[in-house]
Enzyme design. Structure first.
Site, PDB file in Angstrom:
ATOM      1  N   GLY A 214       0.815  -1.214   0.000  1.00  0.00           N
ATOM      2  CA  GLY A 214       0.000   0.000   0.000  1.00  0.00           C
ATOM      3  C   GLY A 214       0.847   1.262   0.000  1.00  0.00           C
ATOM      4  O   GLY A 214       1.935   1.315  -0.595  1.00  0.00           O
ATOM      5  N   SER A 215       0.376   2.259   0.699  1.00  0.00           N
ATOM      6  CA  SER A 215       1.010   3.580   0.644  1.00  0.00           C
ATOM      7  C   SER A 215       2.391   3.643   1.290  1.00  0.00           C
ATOM      8  O   SER A 215       3.101   4.632   1.105  1.00  0.00           O
ATOM      9  CB  SER A 215       0.097   4.615   1.296  1.00  0.00           C
ATOM     10  N   THR A 216       2.789   2.622   2.042  1.00  0.00           N
ATOM     11  CA  THR A 216       4.155   2.639   2.579  1.00  0.00           C
ATOM     12  C   THR A 216       5.173   2.573   1.443  1.00  0.00           C
ATOM     13  O   THR A 216       6.309   3.031   1.584  1.00  0.00           O
ATOM     14  CB  THR A 216       4.395   1.474   3.556  1.00  0.00           C
TER      15      THR A 216
END
Length: 485
Positions: A214-216
């Protein structure tokens, strides 16, 4: 002597020589293979004839040995706080074998390794004095991670960025290796129960399972953009429409927070608000080769990441259309990472761009405490420059101070982080994974890098977020590592 007798004598001599050669072969070659065969019961009996050496955490053994009533296996393995350390130790079972540290160092721990045997042991066929395996695990950090995850499906990893020492390795729900160490009916029932459990307690989610990050993953894309020179600083405005139409499609990518200032946002602002549109467009502008090169520099796509337990290969895909490339910019499509891998990304950013080889064993000793092998810090790569790392840390600090990661704030400590909510399943039908990656640095310069992934099937979908589910766990781990209150 007539001709027939001579021929018969010669043929008989050849038969005797063939027999001698075959006997010698069986004794010297086949005999050794049979003796070394993993299914040779005599070997198993010898391995369990004496107490084992121990796996050490924080100077104290988390394993032990207990006498059994078995006529063959005199001892079996025991575990102190077995579920707490199962992701580190693995199991040693009379029936189901050994894995992880128990498997890798089985010879040292049971005294059959040649390095633990004296000349007299070799001559008499006895096993040597069992040795020990000393880990880098910090008990306080391990407990913080385990208690924080509780009964949730998830994993957590903590690394010392300056040495690569793995300070915590937790996977939940866990299991107790003591319950399957012996050969009783109770052990068999426990094995069956663990095997049938849909939550897979014997799987190591921290090391052996991969998930969409995801956004990591936006940290990797930002690192590539800064290192490549696509953008000169984290404060420079980007070329990012809002919404963003995925190339070659009519599908529009939007942001979780419609009010977030994501149009043409700088990298700092885009990380602070976790702007999907910015990083999807950024990945397309960079091209898949540059994004992949940066991901690989951080450790993705390595099939031989051993700590010393081998980690599953984290993957950045190739040969994809630009619409899919855009989705990789926000850690979706076919991007997959272990929690260990994402902790490595943050570790390199925290330590000036240097990626130290992660390892969770500091030393292996023989039965007298003499070191058989030591593991010193080793740098594996320099994914980004010190300047790029400094800029990313500055942006990550903003995420914690005023962005999506405020639940990880620690008074008096520099904390930088990134949240992530990763979609998965057919048409993203499954509940998302909640991610949080972060680093902390105190006034003395002590550092820790952390990655937490939570897969909570009982959570309300609208309430699943990295800040809500994973950040408090990371905070507790960082506090334990820095010994702050």
């Amino acid at each position: 002597m007539n001709k027939t007798i001579r021929r018969t004598a010669a043929f008989s001599l050849l038969l005797v020589l063939a027999l001698l050669l075959r006997v010698s072969w069986v004794q010297e070659v086949d005999g050794k293979a049979l003796a070394d065969d993993q299914y040779n019961r005599r070997n198993l009996i010898a391995q369990y004839a004496n107490p084992f050496g121990d796996i050490i955490v924080g100077g104290r053994p988390v394993t032990g040995s207990a006498r059994t009533s078995s006529p063959d296996f005199t001892y079996k393995r025991t575990y102190t706080d077995g579920p707490l350390y199962a992701a580190v130790t693995g199991r040693l079972s009379q029936v189901y074998g050994a894995n992880q540290l128990e498997g890798i160092y089985q010879g040292v721990l049971n005294g059959t390794d040649s390095r633990t045997r004296s000349l007299l042991d070799v001559l008499t066929g006895r096993t040597g004095k069992p040795g020990d395996v000393l880990t880098t695990i910090d008990p306080a950090v391990q407990k913080a991670a385990y208690n924080g995850l509780g009964n949730k499906n998830g994993a957590a990893v903590a690394i010392d960025p300056q040495t690569g020492n793995v300070l915590a390795m937790v996977s939940t729900p866990s299991y107790d290796p003591s319950k399957i160490a012996g050969g009783s009916k109770a052990d068999a029932r426990a094995w069956q129960r663990y095997s049938d459990d849909k939550s897979q307690p014997m799987s190591n989610r921290a090391l052996r399972q991969t998930y969409p990050p995801g956004s990591t993953f936006k940290l990797v894309v930002a690192a590539a953009a800064l290192q490549d020179g696509l953008y000169s600083s984290i404060d420079q405005p980007t070329n990012s429409p809002n919404p963003y139409t995925l190339p070659g499609t009519v599908s529009q990518l939007t942001n979780e927070n419609p009010a977030a200032p994501c149009e043409n946002a700088s990298i700092s602002t885009a990380l602070e608000y976790s702007c999907n549109t910015v990083f999807a467009k950024m990945a397309v502008d960079l091209g898949q080769d540059k994004v992949k090169a940066m991901a690989d520099a951080f450790g993705f796509d390595s099939s031989e990441l051993d700590i010393p337990v081998r980690a599953a290969q984290s993957v950045y895909p190739t040969k994809m259309p630009k619409s899919s490339l855009a989705q990789t910019g926000i850690g979706q499509f076919d991007v997959r990472a272990t929690p260990l891998q994402m902790a490595m990304v943050v570790s390199a950013i925290a330590d000036g761009g240097k990626l130290m080889a992660p390892h969770m064993v500091s030393e292996v000793t023989d039965g007298d405490g003499k070191a058989l092998r030591t593991f010193d810090p080793k740098q594996t790569s320099q994914p980004i420059s010190e300047h790029t790392a400094q800029q990313l840390r500055q942006a990550m600090v903003s995420v914690i101070q005023k962005g999506t990661g405020t639940n990880a704030q620690i008074p008096g400590v520099e904390v930088g982080g990134k949240t992530g909510t990763a979609q998965h399943g057919v048409d993203n039908g499954e509940k998302p994974y909640a991610w949080f990656v972060s680093y902390a640095k105190d006034s003395s310069g002590k550092q820790v890098a952390v990655a937490v992934m939570v897969d909570d099937p009982d959570a309300v979908r609208s309430e699943i977020s990295g800040n809500g589910l994973a950040a408090p766990i990371a905070k507790a781990m960082m506090q334990a590592a820095l010994k702050s209150s």
